[in-house]
Design an enzyme around this catalytic site. Sequence first.
Site, PDB file in Angstrom:
ATOM      1  N   LYS A   1       4.843   0.522 -10.620  1.00 12.36           N
ATOM      2  CA  LYS A   1       3.460   0.751 -10.167  1.00 12.36           C
ATOM      3  C   LYS A   1       3.286   0.273  -8.725  1.00 12.36           C
ATOM      4  CE  LYS A   1      -0.151  -0.028 -12.913  1.00 12.36           C
ATOM      5  NZ  LYS A   1      -1.192  -0.788 -13.653  1.00 12.36           N
TER       6      LYS A   1
ATOM      7  N   ARG B   1      17.174  -0.398  -7.309  1.00 10.20           N
ATOM      8  CA  ARG B   1      16.466  -0.747  -8.528  1.00 10.20           C
ATOM      9  C   ARG B   1      15.002  -1.021  -8.214  1.00 10.20           C
ATOM     10  NH1 ARG B   1      16.804  -5.632 -11.054  1.00 10.20           N
ATOM     11  NH2 ARG B   1      16.208  -5.640 -13.255  1.00 10.20           N
TER      12      ARG B   1
ATOM     13  N   LYS C   1      16.997  -2.419  -3.164  1.00  6.57           N
ATOM     14  CA  LYS C   1      16.908  -2.062  -1.740  1.00  6.57           C
ATOM     15  C   LYS C   1      15.512  -2.436  -1.251  1.00  6.57           C
ATOM     16  CE  LYS C   1      20.480   1.515  -1.750  1.00  6.57           C
ATOM     17  NZ  LYS C   1      20.734   2.971  -1.671  1.00  6.57           N
TER      18      LYS C   1
ATOM     19  N   GLY D   1       0.000  -6.927   6.708  1.00  6.33           N
ATOM     20  CA  GLY D   1       0.734  -7.510   7.826  1.00  6.33           C
ATOM     21  C   GLY D   1       1.339  -6.429   8.703  1.00  6.33           C
ATOM     22  N   PHE D   2       2.178  -5.594   8.107  1.00  8.23           N
ATOM     23  CA  PHE D   2       2.745  -4.411   8.762  1.00  8.23           C
ATOM     24  C   PHE D   2       3.607  -4.749   9.977  1.00  8.23           C
ATOM     25  CE2 PHE D   2      -1.441  -3.084   6.977  1.00  8.23           C
ATOM     26  CZ  PHE D   2      -0.919  -2.459   5.853  1.00  8.23           C
TER      27      PHE D   2
ATOM     28  N   GLU E   1       8.783   0.351   3.761  1.00  6.11           N
ATOM     29  CA  GLU E   1       8.587   1.119   4.989  1.00  6.11           C
ATOM     30  C   GLU E   1       9.002   2.582   4.885  1.00  6.11           C
ATOM     31  OE1 GLU E   1       9.513  -1.804   8.496  1.00  6.11           O
ATOM     32  OE2 GLU E   1      10.442  -2.581   6.685  1.00  6.11           O
TER      33      GLU E   1
END
Lengths: 335, 756
Positions: free
Chosen positions: B649, B644, B717, B253-254, B721
Amino acid sequence: MKMFDFAQPATLDEAIGAWEPGAAWLGGGTNLVDLMKTGAVQPAKLIDISRLPGLAGIDELDDGATRIGALVRNADLAGDPAFAGRYPMVAEALLSGASGQLRNAATVAGNLMQYPRDAYFPGPEPDPMADASSLSVLGAGGEPVTVHPSDFCVPLVALDAVVEILGPDGPREIALADLYQPGEPRTTLIPGELVTALRLPAAAAEFRANCRYLKVRDRTSFAFAMASAAASLRMDGPHIAEARLSLGAVAPKPWRVAEAEALLKGQAPGADLFARAADAAMAGAQPVGGNGWKIELARRTAARALAMAAAGTPADMPALPASPFGNQTGDLAHV
Amino acid sequence: MSEPMSEPMSDVLDRSIRFGSNAGQPLTRRDGIAKVTGTATFAADNLPDGLLHAVYLPATIARGRVTKLDVDAARAHPGVVAVYTPENRPPLQGDPDDKPTMFSFRIEVLQDDTVRYAGQPIALVLGETLEAATEGARLLNPDYDMQTPRTGLDDGDPFDVEPGGFGRPAGTTHGDIDAGHAAAAKAIDVTYRTASQYHNAMETHAIVAQWDGDQLLLDVPTQALNMTCAAYAYFFGIPVENVTVRSPYLGGGFGSKAIPVGPSVLAILAARASGRPVKLMLTRQQMFGPVAHRGATRQRLRLGIGDDAALTVLDHDSLSETSTFDDFHEPAANASQGLYAAGAIRSSHRGVRLDIGTPGPMRAPGEASGAAALECAMDEMAEAAGMDPLEFRLKNYAETEPGTGKPYSSKALRDCYLQGAERFGWAGRPMAPRQMQDEDGLLTGWGMGTALFPAPMFAAEARATLRADGSALVETSAADMGQGSWTSLAQIAADSLGLSMDQLEFHAGHSSLPDGGVAGGSGHTATAGGALHAAGRDTIRQLGELAAGDPASPLYGAGNASLVAQHGRLFVEGDPGRGESFTDILSRAGVPELIGSGKAARPPEAGQRHAMYSHGAVFAEVKVDPELCQMRVSRLVGAFAAGRIINPKLAESQLMGGMIWGIGFALHEEAKHDPRTGRILNADFAGYHVPVNADVCGLEVVTVHEDDPFVNPLGIKGVGEIGIVGTVGAIGNAIRHATGHRIRRFPIRIEDLLTA
C-alpha cells in the site's frame, strides 16, 4: 504584518461612518488577508463588514431582476437552485474559479473588487519579456497591463449587471462595466464607498437556455484563466434574436464585445458565423511581449463558447465547470 | 566463505523475514490518524517557554550589494527584540563555506553585504511574536546596488563539470563514440530543455532551536538526523554529542531536507545570542531560494541506429545551471547510463554559473530530467526507424549493464514493459500521430517511457530490545518523511524478531537513537530496514543461545542455525512442536531483557559484481483539445520492479506520488525569473503550479514481482523516486502522438501547441 486598527460595526451606517483614509473593507478576506500577509497591501484600518445584517440575501425583485447581497458567498450563489436556473452561465463561471475552500469564503462583492494578480503584483511593473501570459491584449494599447482575473465578472458584464453602492453621500448605482477604469485607482468607487449589492436585470434570465462560460487554463482546476469567454444566445426559432459575448483574462477589465454581438444578431448559428464573431471580438487586439498566442487562444475560446451556447445549456452542471474536459465521464465533480 | 556477499544470506532468520507475517502486508500507515487529527507534532508545533520568532529578510534582487537597511526602524517596532545584519551577526565557529557533511553546500548566513541570488537572507529579525518579527523585517526596507542578473542558461559561459562528489557528476564514455556515429544508418540530433523547479513539501523548512549551556536541542524536520547533528555541531564549534535533533514527523522532504540550510543556522545563532529559544519557519515564498532546487537543463541527445534498429550510439550532453558560489549539477546525462544496449554511450555534463541559489537533490536528481529528454529522444529515434516505441525499446534491451558488462542483480524490466502494456492496452496503438479522437472530439495520444533508478544503500545502525513480557523495543534514528517508513520499517523489525506489530514498540526520529542513516536516494528502507533486521536477528541469536544452553528448554542442544522465531516463539525449523515462547526462555533464565544491535551497509565488492537498479515502464494517455490546446493526462499506468515490496500500500502510494510529480514536471512546474531583478516571479502556489486533483485521473500502479538475492539480504531496492522517472517522457510522447507536435521543452504549455 503591519499593525492596523480593527473595527466591527453593527450596522451599514456605522460601517460607512467608520471609514477613514487608509482603511479597507474586510469581507471574505480571501484576497485582502492573503495580500496583507505578504505585505502587498497594508491598510491602516480594517472594517469588518462580514457580520453586517441584510447583505447576504439572494432576492428576486418585483421587476424580475435578481438582487445579490454583497456578502453572499460565491459557493452559496452558485449553489442556489433558483439563481443557477436563471443564470446558469454565472453559476458555471463561479464554479470554475478558485477552489472549493475559497469559494466557500469569498464574497460576491469581494470578487468584483479583487486585485489583478500576475507574477509581478504588487510590483515592479510587469516586464513582458519575462512573462506576458497575464498581460492584456485588449484595452491596454499594447502597454504591459495585467488582465482582470475574475471569472464571475465576465458573464456579469455580458448580462448588464448593476452594482449598488453606498457611500458617505448616500446610495448610487452604476453598471458593472463602468466600475473599472484604467490605471489607479482601479475602480470608479469614491474612497469610502462600499458595494452593497449586485443586480442582474430580468432580461438576463432570457438567455438561460443557451449560455455557457468557457475557461482555458494550464491546469484543470484552481488556476486563473489564460483566456475565457461567456457566450449567451437568445434564440428566436432558427435565428439568434440577441447575443451577448464577453471575454476574460484578455483585458484590464472584463471585456464585452458589442461588435461581435451585433454581428451575431439575426443570424443562424454556425461555425462560420462564430468564427467571424470571434474575429470581430479580437479585431483590435495588440500583443505585448511574446503573447500573440493569447489573441489566437481568446479567438478560439470565444468561437467555442458560442458553439457550446448554441448547443444548449446542459441540464446539469458539468463535472468540471467551464472546462474543455467537463463532459468527460468519470471525473469527480469538484463543486 | 569464498563468495561471502554475492550469495543471498541464507540463515534461518533471513528466511523467516523473507516470508515473515508482517512484511508484504499492505498495512495502513501507523501515523495516519495522528496526522489527520493534528496530534502529530511537527517541528514548528514546538513552542517552548520564552520562545522568540525569527524572520529573515530575503533579497529581492539576484546580484549586487545591500547598501542600506533601516535597522533603526526595525528595532523601534514594538515587539522586535533584535536585528542581525552582516555588521553585527555573531560569529560562527565553523566556516559557512565549509562542507561538514557529504550532503553539504555553502550556506548564506549574513557573511557580508553581497547578494548572490534572490531569496538569499540579508538580515534576520527576532521578535516576541511572528507578526512583530515579520513587520520588523519589512521595515528594513533595503536599498541595493544592483547588477544585471544572470538567470538563464544563455547568460553565462558553459564549462565542463569537474567530477568530484555529490553534485559534480562524472562524465562517462563507453565504446567508440565516433565509430558509433559513423556506423549509424539513421540518426537524430535533438535538444530538450527542462525548467528550474523548486521542492515544495507541504511542510516548509522549520526549526526550533534551544540552547542549554553548550547543549543544543533542535526540533527540525530532517531526512538525515545524525548528519544534521554533525553539520550544526561543526558550525557552532561543539561536540556532535551535544546536539540533539528531534524529527519524528516530516511533511515531505524530497531532498531539500537532506541538506543543512542557512536559515536554520541563523535561527540557532539567534537562539545562542539571545539566550532564548528561537523558532524560524520559512514562508512558502521563502522556499524559492536558499533551500535548493532542481536546476534547469538543456540536453542534447544524438542517437544513431543501424539497419537493424540497434542503437550504435547514445550520446547525451547536459548543460545545467548552478550558482556562482557552489556546484550542484543536475546529473541528467547519467540517465543514459545503464539502460539501453547501445554500441557506444557517452554522458557529459557542462555547467553555467548563474545568480541563483545552489541547486540540490530533488526527487530523482538527474534521472527525472535526464529520462525526460532520453525517453522522448528514444521515441524520435523509434519514429525514424518506423518502429513502435515499445518494440524499439525491446530491440535495444540491455541484458547486461551497457558499458560495464556487469550482470544486473535483478532486472524485471521486460515484465514491466509487458505487464504495463497489457494493463494499459498498448496493443493496437496507431503508429502515426494524430489518429485518435474520443467521443468529445478530443485528440488522444499514447506514449511511454522507461524508468531506471539505482538501488543504493547507505549505512545505518539499529537496536532491538526483547523484553521479558515478550514485547520488544526497536530503535533507530531513521526519519519518516511522510513516505511511511515508520510503518514499513516496523514491519521489517517485527519479522526479524518473530513478533506481531502490536508487540513491537518502534522508536525513530530522535538523534540519540542508533544512526538510522539518510532517508534519501531511495535507499532508506533497504538501509535502515537492513540495520533493524540485523538488530532483531542479533537479539534472537542471543535468545537462541540462552535456550540452547538451558537443559530445561526443549531447544536444549539445538543448533542456533536451525532455529526459527515466529509468533513470539522460538522453535526448530521443520519441527514447530519443538520450541517454546520467548517469555518462557527469558523468565527461566531470569533475564529481564536482551539487547541486540545491527548495522547495514553494502559491501563495496557487491556493487562491483552486479549492477543494481530498480526498473519501470510508464504508459500515458493524454487528451488534448484540438483548438484550445488544453492538455490533460487521462490515464497513467506505471509498472515497476523494485525488488521486494515491504508494504504494497505504501509502495504504491510512493510510486503514485512520483508519477503525479511527473505530471507536474511535464505540464506545470517552472520557476520564472524577472530579467531585470532576477527574482523569481511566481514564487508561490498561485503562480508556481503543481497538479491538482482534477489533473490526476486514471492512475494505476503495477508492482512487478522481483526476487533479488544480491542487492541486500532482504532483497529490497527502493520506490521513493523511480515513479517520476519515465513518466515525463511518456507524457511528452503521448502529446506528440495525440497532436503530431513534438515539443522539446518541459513543461509543455498550451502556447507551445498553439504556436507549433
